[in-house]
Design an enzyme around this catalytic site. Structure first.
Site, PDB file in Angstrom:
ATOM      1  N   CYS A  29       0.825  -1.212   0.000  1.00  0.00           N
ATOM      2  CA  CYS A  29       0.000   0.000   0.000  1.00  0.00           C
ATOM      3  C   CYS A  29       0.862   1.266   0.000  1.00  0.00           C
ATOM      4  O   CYS A  29       1.515   1.573   0.995  1.00  0.00           O
ATOM      5  CB  CYS A  29      -0.908  -0.035   1.226  1.00  0.00           C
ATOM      6  SG  CYS A  29      -1.759   1.500   1.583  1.00  0.00           S
ATOM      7  N   CYS A  32      -0.130   3.947   2.580  1.00  0.00           N
ATOM      8  CA  CYS A  32       0.289   3.534   3.931  1.00  0.00           C
ATOM      9  C   CYS A  32       1.706   4.025   4.222  1.00  0.00           C
ATOM     10  O   CYS A  32       2.006   4.444   5.339  1.00  0.00           O
ATOM     11  CB  CYS A  32       0.246   2.013   4.065  1.00  0.00           C
ATOM     12  SG  CYS A  32      -1.394   1.292   3.894  1.00  0.00           S
TER      13      CYS A  32
END
Length: 105
Positions: A29, A32
């Site tokens: 991700c 993230c």
């Protein structure tokens, strides 16, 4: 920041004496990775002494992600007294994160 797993979630988060911000994330991700240094800065600040900030990798800990209906990452959830009191999905700026945490204290 502390890493929490399916096995340690109840002890580390639900039974914590302090409010806990859980960062549900995944290795793949990209957003993230943008949130991570912001959370590290907050953890090292005065606000970080009032809240525990932990990370849960959803790919390695699917039971916890499923239990809290994490549909996208990053998802940040605040737990207080064993209950989820607030959550937000997506990468957010530091100012938003600070306000998000302060609103739960």
């Amino acid at each position: 920041m502390k890493v929490v797993t399916d096995k340690t979630f109840a002890t580390d988060v639900l039974q914590s004496d302090k409010p806990v911000l859980v960062d549900f994330w995944a290795e793949w991700c990209v957003p993230c990775k943008k949130v991570d240094p912001l959370l590290a800065e907050i953890a090292d600040s005065d606000l970080g002494s009032q809240v525990e900030i932990v990370k849960v990798n959803i790919d390695e800990n699917p039971q916890t992600a499923l239990a809290y209906q994490v549909m996208s990452v990053p998802t940040l959830a605040i737990f207080k007294g064993g209950e989820r009191v607030n959550s937000v999905a997506g990468a957010k700026p530091k100012s938003f994160l600070v306000n998000f945490i302060e609103s739960a204290l």
